[in-house]
Design a protein around this motif. Sequence first.
Motif, PDB file in Angstrom:
ATOM      1  N   ALA A  35     -49.659  64.131 -22.793  1.00 32.28           N
ATOM      2  CA  ALA A  35     -49.077  62.973 -23.157  1.00 32.28           C
ATOM      3  C   ALA A  35     -47.903  62.623 -22.220  1.00 32.28           C
ATOM      4  O   ALA A  35     -48.022  60.919 -22.219  1.00 32.28           O
ATOM      5  N   GLU A  36     -46.706  63.095 -21.852  1.00 35.51           N
ATOM      6  CA  GLU A  36     -46.227  62.795 -21.079  1.00 35.51           C
ATOM      7  C   GLU A  36     -46.783  62.602 -19.640  1.00 35.51           C
ATOM      8  O   GLU A  36     -46.327  61.303 -18.758  1.00 35.51           O
ATOM      9  N   ALA A  37     -47.998  63.067 -19.378  1.00 38.13           N
ATOM     10  CA  ALA A  37     -48.744  63.005 -17.585  1.00 38.13           C
ATOM     11  C   ALA A  37     -49.160  61.633 -17.793  1.00 38.13           C
ATOM     12  O   ALA A  37     -49.166  60.263 -17.058  1.00 38.13           O
ATOM     13  N   TYR A  38     -49.832  61.343 -19.070  1.00 42.73           N
ATOM     14  CA  TYR A  38     -50.192  59.874 -19.284  1.00 42.73           C
ATOM     15  C   TYR A  38     -49.262  58.992 -19.305  1.00 42.73           C
ATOM     16  O   TYR A  38     -50.108  57.570 -18.138  1.00 42.73           O
ATOM     17  N   VAL A  39     -48.359  59.040 -19.927  1.00 38.30           N
ATOM     18  CA  VAL A  39     -47.292  57.845 -19.792  1.00 38.30           C
ATOM     19  C   VAL A  39     -46.812  58.082 -18.078  1.00 38.30           C
ATOM     20  O   VAL A  39     -47.183  56.452 -17.689  1.00 38.30           O
ATOM     21  N   GLU A  40     -46.403  59.131 -17.564  1.00 35.75           N
ATOM     22  CA  GLU A  40     -46.098  58.999 -16.023  1.00 35.75           C
ATOM     23  C   GLU A  40     -46.751  58.509 -15.061  1.00 35.75           C
ATOM     24  O   GLU A  40     -46.240  57.738 -14.334  1.00 35.75           O
ATOM     25  N   LEU A  41     -48.205  58.132 -15.707  1.00 38.78           N
ATOM     26  CA  LEU A  41     -49.289  58.045 -14.748  1.00 38.78           C
ATOM     27  C   LEU A  41     -49.347  56.645 -15.007  1.00 38.78           C
ATOM     28  O   LEU A  41     -50.016  55.386 -14.183  1.00 38.78           O
ATOM     29  N   GLY A  42     -49.457  56.015 -15.602  1.00 35.42           N
ATOM     30  CA  GLY A  42     -49.134  54.546 -16.900  1.00 35.42           C
ATOM     31  C   GLY A  42     -48.063  53.610 -15.718  1.00 35.42           C
ATOM     32  O   GLY A  42     -48.368  53.050 -15.551  1.00 35.42           O
ATOM     33  N   ASP A  43     -47.242  54.694 -15.845  1.00 33.65           N
ATOM     34  CA  ASP A  43     -45.339  53.938 -15.265  1.00 33.65           C
ATOM     35  C   ASP A  43     -46.475  53.638 -13.397  1.00 33.65           C
ATOM     36  O   ASP A  43     -45.884  52.458 -13.397  1.00 33.65           O
ATOM     37  N   LEU A  44     -47.100  54.550 -13.080  1.00 34.83           N
ATOM     38  CA  LEU A  44     -47.174  54.776 -11.792  1.00 34.83           C
ATOM     39  C   LEU A  44     -47.875  53.543 -11.671  1.00 34.83           C
ATOM     40  O   LEU A  44     -48.513  52.504 -11.013  1.00 34.83           O
ATOM     41  N   GLU A  45     -48.710  53.568 -12.295  1.00 31.22           N
ATOM     42  CA  GLU A  45     -50.152  52.406 -11.941  1.00 31.22           C
ATOM     43  C   GLU A  45     -49.847  50.705 -12.781  1.00 31.22           C
ATOM     44  O   GLU A  45     -49.846  49.344 -11.624  1.00 31.22           O
ATOM     45  N   LEU A  46     -48.364  51.310 -13.516  1.00 32.38           N
ATOM     46  CA  LEU A  46     -47.545  49.611 -14.074  1.00 32.38           C
ATOM     47  C   LEU A  46     -47.275  49.032 -12.304  1.00 32.38           C
ATOM     48  O   LEU A  46     -46.872  48.455 -12.488  1.00 32.38           O
ATOM     49  N   GLY A  47     -46.204  50.295 -11.678  1.00 32.28           N
ATOM     50  CA  GLY A  47     -45.648  49.620 -10.695  1.00 32.28           C
ATOM     51  C   GLY A  47     -46.945  49.251  -9.089  1.00 32.28           C
ATOM     52  O   GLY A  47     -45.932  48.542  -8.365  1.00 32.28           O
ATOM     53  N   GLU A  48     -47.830  49.490  -9.541  1.00 35.04           N
ATOM     54  CA  GLU A  48     -48.757  49.154  -8.783  1.00 35.04           C
ATOM     55  C   GLU A  48     -49.754  48.169  -8.673  1.00 35.04           C
ATOM     56  O   GLU A  48     -50.612  46.927  -8.145  1.00 35.04           O
ATOM     57  N   GLY A  49     -48.984  47.365  -9.895  1.00 33.56           N
ATOM     58  CA  GLY A  49     -49.594  45.937 -10.920  1.00 33.56           C
ATOM     59  C   GLY A  49     -51.425  46.498 -11.604  1.00 33.56           C
ATOM     60  O   GLY A  49     -51.909  45.393 -11.714  1.00 33.56           O
ATOM     61  N   ARG A  50     -51.024  47.537 -11.508  1.00 28.03           N
ATOM     62  CA  ARG A  50     -52.835  47.940 -12.445  1.00 28.03           C
ATOM     63  C   ARG A  50     -52.453  47.732 -13.881  1.00 28.03           C
ATOM     64  O   ARG A  50     -52.076  49.181 -14.446  1.00 28.03           O
ATOM     65  N   ARG A  51     -51.895  47.049 -15.047  1.00 26.08           N
ATOM     66  CA  ARG A  51     -51.217  46.982 -16.144  1.00 26.08           C
ATOM     67  C   ARG A  51     -52.429  47.029 -17.269  1.00 26.08           C
ATOM     68  O   ARG A  51     -52.259  47.833 -18.244  1.00 26.08           O
ATOM     69  N   GLU A  52     -53.750  46.749 -16.580  1.00 24.98           N
ATOM     70  CA  GLU A  52     -55.204  47.418 -17.420  1.00 24.98           C
ATOM     71  C   GLU A  52     -55.318  48.943 -17.712  1.00 24.98           C
ATOM     72  O   GLU A  52     -55.002  49.201 -18.793  1.00 24.98           O
ATOM     73  N   GLN A  53     -54.986  49.688 -16.244  1.00 25.67           N
ATOM     74  CA  GLN A  53     -54.736  50.642 -16.463  1.00 25.67           C
ATOM     75  C   GLN A  53     -53.312  51.402 -17.418  1.00 25.67           C
ATOM     76  O   GLN A  53     -53.587  52.841 -18.126  1.00 25.67           O
ATOM     77  N   ALA A  54     -53.016  51.118 -16.937  1.00 29.28           N
ATOM     78  CA  ALA A  54     -51.605  51.372 -17.429  1.00 29.28           C
ATOM     79  C   ALA A  54     -51.138  51.461 -18.678  1.00 29.28           C
ATOM     80  O   ALA A  54     -51.092  52.006 -19.261  1.00 29.28           O
ATOM     81  N   SER A  55     -52.157  50.239 -19.829  1.00 22.79           N
ATOM     82  CA  SER A  55     -51.743  49.876 -20.932  1.00 22.79           C
ATOM     83  C   SER A  55     -53.184  50.517 -21.484  1.00 22.79           C
ATOM     84  O   SER A  55     -52.003  51.395 -22.906  1.00 22.79           O
ATOM     85  N   ALA A  56     -53.904  51.447 -20.877  1.00 24.39           N
ATOM     86  CA  ALA A  56     -55.063  52.344 -21.533  1.00 24.39           C
ATOM     87  C   ALA A  56     -53.496  53.147 -21.574  1.00 24.39           C
ATOM     88  O   ALA A  56     -54.127  54.506 -22.853  1.00 24.39           O
ATOM     89  N   LEU A  57     -53.258  54.041 -21.060  1.00 29.49           N
ATOM     90  CA  LEU A  57     -52.350  55.387 -20.214  1.00 29.49           C
ATOM     91  C   LEU A  57     -52.056  55.275 -21.724  1.00 29.49           C
ATOM     92  O   LEU A  57     -50.997  55.925 -21.833  1.00 29.49           O
ATOM     93  N   GLY A  58     -51.109  54.549 -21.536  1.00 28.42           N
ATOM     94  CA  GLY A  58     -50.085  54.217 -22.458  1.00 28.42           C
ATOM     95  C   GLY A  58     -50.459  54.138 -24.009  1.00 28.42           C
ATOM     96  O   GLY A  58     -49.719  55.387 -25.044  1.00 28.42           O
ATOM     97  N   ARG A  59     -51.613  53.970 -24.404  1.00 28.39           N
ATOM     98  CA  ARG A  59     -52.160  53.901 -25.984  1.00 28.39           C
ATOM     99  C   ARG A  59     -53.223  55.367 -26.322  1.00 28.39           C
ATOM    100  O   ARG A  59     -52.562  55.972 -26.860  1.00 28.39           O
ATOM    101  N   ARG A  60     -53.075  55.515 -24.906  1.00 32.02           N
ATOM    102  CA  ARG A  60     -53.742  57.115 -25.069  1.00 32.02           C
ATOM    103  C   ARG A  60     -52.230  58.581 -24.924  1.00 32.02           C
ATOM    104  O   ARG A  60     -52.586  58.921 -26.199  1.00 32.02           O
ATOM    105  N   GLY A  61     -51.314  58.133 -24.510  1.00 30.34           N
ATOM    106  CA  GLY A  61     -49.979  59.164 -25.281  1.00 30.34           C
ATOM    107  C   GLY A  61     -49.749  58.796 -26.202  1.00 30.34           C
ATOM    108  O   GLY A  61     -49.265  59.299 -26.770  1.00 30.34           O
ATOM    109  N   LEU A  62     -49.644  57.311 -26.739  1.00 33.25           N
ATOM    110  CA  LEU A  62     -49.448  56.680 -27.953  1.00 33.25           C
ATOM    111  C   LEU A  62     -50.102  57.008 -29.012  1.00 33.25           C
ATOM    112  O   LEU A  62     -49.505  57.864 -30.018  1.00 33.25           O
TER     113      LEU A  62
END
Length: 290
Positions: A35-62
């Motif tokens: 779950a931690e890895a999902y969120v951290e990768l999501g943060d990375l994707e968000l920083g790169e402007g990939r909101r859809e990927q970040a959102s999907a990873l956040g929901r997987r972590g949740l």
Amino acid sequence: LAGVYAAQGRPDLARDLYTRAIATLEAVSEPEFLAEAYVELGDLELGEGRREQASALGRRGLELGERVGLARARSQAHALLGRVAEQRGQLEQARQELQAARQIDQAAGAHLRVAEQDLALARLQLRSGQRAEAARAAAAVAATAEAQSARLLQLEALVLAGRCRQGLGEREPARALFEAAARVVEELRERAAGDAADRQRAFEAQVAPYLGLYELAAEEGDVARALGTAEQARARVLVEALREGRVPLALAPDERARESALKDALASAEAGLEAEAEREAPQPARLASS
């Protein structure tokens, strides 16, 4: 290691390591780290402007956090989803996600994480034009962070409170907050502690108090003070860059662009200040717009 690469501005290497770690953790069924890895990768994707990927990873972590009862994972996932919503301009959705994260942290007795969520909520208030409310919330976070010796969080809260007071036209309270933040910068520089992500946050936040003081001095037509704080900001960047061994090649493209824009803005502002210094009577309005 992926987190270190992410903090160093090397997203491709970080993404590769996060992806490999996730595959391994999924295979061995380690839900907490997964779950931690999902969120951290999501943060990375968000920083790169990939909101859809970040959102999907956040929901997987949740989803994983809710399924196995991981309070921290749920909080981190809600916070990530809040940041995604904020980037999309969905401020009410962002507020709801951050409030959910705050409630989880409060129930767990995680006081510093509650303060972090409160600061994120204060930033949303500022974006919504609620400067006075944001200033009070940020000041409360700064007090909590100081009591817990969380100096980086304290720095970020003081700067936000200063920006709010500056926006309200309250120059002296703003100056006091920026000066307090500058003292925290000095303490952080002396300690140079924390993990890679904390050091990167400190690197990015350390100039903010001096820029705030510079803007206040420029608005007031105080040429000497404005030039002095501009030089302090430049010196802090140089010292920390040398300490961290940062070189231009280690920066991501967006970081290089921001660095170039900041350098251009600082050079332009200093040129304007020096020109005004040569006049017999400096013009505050012209200085403030430099």
